[in-house]
Motif scaffolding. Structure first.
Motif, mmCIF file in Angstrom:
data_model
loop_
_atom_site.group_PDB
_atom_site.id
_atom_site.type_symbol
_atom_site.label_atom_id
_atom_site.label_comp_id
_atom_site.label_asym_id
_atom_site.label_seq_id
_atom_site.Cartn_x
_atom_site.Cartn_y
_atom_site.Cartn_z
ATOM 1 N N ARG A 1 6.820 1.481 2.098
ATOM 2 C CA ARG A 1 5.968 0.284 2.212
ATOM 3 C C ARG A 1 4.641 0.614 2.886
ATOM 4 O O ARG A 1 3.618 0.009 2.587
ATOM 5 C CB ARG A 1 6.712 -0.811 2.984
ATOM 6 C CG ARG A 1 7.738 -1.568 2.154
ATOM 7 C CD ARG A 1 8.199 -2.822 2.859
ATOM 8 N NE ARG A 1 9.053 -2.516 3.988
ATOM 9 C CZ ARG A 1 10.385 -2.446 3.910
ATOM 10 N NH1 ARG A 1 10.986 -2.651 2.759
ATOM 11 N NH2 ARG A 1 11.105 -2.173 4.983
ATOM 12 N N GLN A 2 4.650 1.589 3.777
ATOM 13 C CA GLN A 2 3.418 1.980 4.452
ATOM 14 C C GLN A 2 2.572 2.904 3.589
ATOM 15 O O GLN A 2 1.345 2.841 3.617
ATOM 16 C CB GLN A 2 3.755 2.683 5.776
ATOM 17 C CG GLN A 2 4.448 1.786 6.790
ATOM 18 C CD GLN A 2 4.838 2.537 8.053
ATOM 19 O OE1 GLN A 2 4.472 3.695 8.234
ATOM 20 N NE2 GLN A 2 5.592 1.879 8.924
ATOM 21 N N LEU A 3 3.235 3.764 2.789
ATOM 22 C CA LEU A 3 2.504 4.762 2.017
ATOM 23 C C LEU A 3 1.973 4.226 0.693
ATOM 24 O O LEU A 3 0.959 4.727 0.193
ATOM 25 C CB LEU A 3 3.413 5.967 1.738
ATOM 26 C CG LEU A 3 3.811 6.811 2.941
ATOM 27 C CD1 LEU A 3 4.827 7.877 2.526
ATOM 28 C CD2 LEU A 3 2.594 7.475 3.571
ATOM 29 N N LEU A 4 2.660 3.244 0.103
ATOM 30 C CA LEU A 4 2.223 2.744 -1.207
ATOM 31 C C LEU A 4 0.874 2.054 -1.089
ATOM 32 O O LEU A 4 0.724 1.085 -0.342
ATOM 33 C CB LEU A 4 3.242 1.746 -1.766
ATOM 34 C CG LEU A 4 4.409 2.317 -2.554
ATOM 35 C CD1 LEU A 4 5.316 1.192 -3.028
ATOM 36 C CD2 LEU A 4 3.938 3.135 -3.729
ATOM 37 N N PRO A 5 -0.136 2.526 -1.814
ATOM 38 C CA PRO A 5 -1.443 1.864 -1.755
ATOM 39 C C PRO A 5 -1.413 0.521 -2.468
ATOM 40 O O PRO A 5 -0.817 0.377 -3.531
ATOM 41 C CB PRO A 5 -2.367 2.855 -2.489
ATOM 42 C CG PRO A 5 -1.465 3.632 -3.379
ATOM 43 C CD PRO A 5 -0.150 3.715 -2.686
ATOM 44 N N LYS A 6 -2.057 -0.470 -1.864
ATOM 45 C CA LYS A 6 -2.160 -1.792 -2.485
ATOM 46 C C LYS A 6 -3.399 -1.775 -3.371
ATOM 47 O O LYS A 6 -4.426 -2.359 -3.047
ATOM 48 C CB LYS A 6 -2.270 -2.865 -1.409
ATOM 49 C CG LYS A 6 -1.130 -2.836 -0.397
ATOM 50 C CD LYS A 6 -1.416 -3.715 0.803
ATOM 51 C CE LYS A 6 -0.347 -3.568 1.876
ATOM 52 N NZ LYS A 6 -0.665 -4.335 3.094
ATOM 53 N N ALA A 7 -3.286 -1.076 -4.486
ATOM 54 C CA ALA A 7 -4.463 -0.773 -5.299
ATOM 55 C C ALA A 7 -4.220 -1.106 -6.765
ATOM 56 O O ALA A 7 -3.086 -1.083 -7.239
ATOM 57 C CB ALA A 7 -4.814 0.705 -5.155
ATOM 58 N N PRO A 8 -5.304 -1.417 -7.501
ATOM 59 C CA PRO A 8 -5.173 -1.825 -8.909
ATOM 60 C C PRO A 8 -4.418 -0.842 -9.799
ATOM 61 O O PRO A 8 -3.534 -1.272 -10.543
ATOM 62 C CB PRO A 8 -6.639 -1.987 -9.359
ATOM 63 C CG PRO A 8 -7.382 -2.291 -8.105
ATOM 64 C CD PRO A 8 -6.683 -1.523 -7.017
#
Length: 359
Positions: free
Chosen positions: A71-78
């Motif tokens: 959850r910390q490593l996954l980028p919240k990116a398109p």
């Protein structure tokens, strides 16, 4: 005589019942034996899938990445959101060229000079990425929200070691961005294909890049050093590469289910659940249909499999006989973390059994 006749009839009836019971028990035993054999084949297939994935990804053991860490490593990116939303566990035919997407998160480099830069980012590139197979390379940067609608000048500079320990900056890209909404952050992408190819041709020149995004007030809006609440918003590079095509055989075979009484070599359904493995480092798919092969390859059944029949005729006693094995397999696309905590989206070969046969 009457008593003897009655006893004879009863004995004959009991004998017939015993014979029928024995036959039913024998058939039941054969069915149980077939069930046990299928269960053994299933467990062997699951073990093979685990070993195969680790071997293909060149991992001695599964990466130790917890769900909280993910959850910390996954980028919240398109690009990652699109991959997850449009995820298709099956891929195109192997006869065609396929692509792979590799996402590498930014890390803080060791200072190459005494003036350490808070806006400096280093990227450790995968050996899969080569200058000639890059289709697209984008640097993604997240901009912090501004209080008012403003214009931001995004600047990407390549770092080089200079004289007397000073860093030299070479401007790579400059981009003017007009923010449409106040109080909202946004992702911005920059084409860095040429920069990436230059790094790969001369790896010793990869000292990282400096990222700045100054607004009209002179404030830097680029997220390079994470503040509380900005987990998953660090810069990253998205690289799409082209893989060489492979050809596969096309054969037919029998399809069965777990309730089938078929004893010949057959393909059975099997769903692999990576969460049951405890493999949280695989982002997607969490589960997929793998299938497995099980059944007999007796001589009378070889008409179903002409190639194995010919082999058996050529050397009938030279081998232990044909085995029920996959004759056609296909890959799946997988999104996962490698041991360097890089996000990889690529094709894992031979993960789905399409056909089974005797060979």
């Amino acid at each position: 005589m009457l008593v003897l006749a009655v006893l004879t009839v009863v004995s004959a009836g009991f004998s017939m019942e015993m014979n029928q019971t024995s036959r039913l028990l024998a058939e039941s035993g054969e069915q149980c034996s077939a069930c046990d054999f299928r269960e053994h084949s299933k467990q062997m297939r699951l073990h093979s899938i685990k070993s195969q994935i680790l071997s293909i990804l060149r991992l001695e053991q599964a990466p130790n990445i917890s769900r909280d860490m993910i959850r910390q490593l996954l980028p919240k990116a398109p690009p990652l959101t699109q991959l997850l939303d449009q995820y298709d566990p099956r891929v195109e035919d192997e006869d065609h060229a396929t692509t792979e997407t590799i996402i590498t998160m930014a890390t803080k480099p060791n200072p190459i000079a005494q003036d350490a830069l808070s806006s400096c980012c280093l990227f450790s590139l995968s050996p899969k990425i080569q200058p000639k197979n890059i289709l697209r390379a984008l640097l993604w940067v997240h901009l912090r929200p501004a209080d008012t609608v403003t214009t931001v000048f995004l600047q990407i500079s390549r770092l080089k070691p200079g004289i007397e320990g000073n860093n030299t900056r070479v401007r790579v890209r400059s981009l003017r961005i007009d923010t449409d909404t106040a109080g909202a952050g946004s992702w911005q992408s920059v084409d860095i294909k040429s920069l990436l190819q230059a790094w790969l041709r001369q790896p010793e020149t990869n000292y990282g890049i400096e990222i700045n995004a100054f607004d009209s007030k002179g404030e830097d809006r680029a997220v390079t050093s994470l503040e509380p609440g900005e987990e998953g918003l660090q810069p990253f590079i998205e690289v799409k590469i082209l893989n060489s095509p492979k050809r596969s055989r096309r054969e037919s075979g029998l399809n069965c289910d777990e309730e089938s009484a078929e004893t010949r070599c057959c393909r059975y359904p099997l769903t692999v659940d990576f969460e049951e493995f405890g493999w949280d480092w695989i982002i997607a798919p969490k589960r997929y249909r793998a299938n497995y092969c099980s059944g007999e390859c007796e001589f009378l059944h070889l008409q179903q499999y002409p190639h194995a029949h010919l082999v058996n005729q050529a050397n009938p006693r030279g081998t232990a006989g044909p085995c029920c094995t996959p004759t056609k397999m296909s890959p799946i696309n997988m999104l996962y973390f490698n041991r360097k905590e890089q996000i990889i989206y690529g094709k894992i070969p031979s993960m789905v059994v399409d056909h089974c046969g005797c060979s």
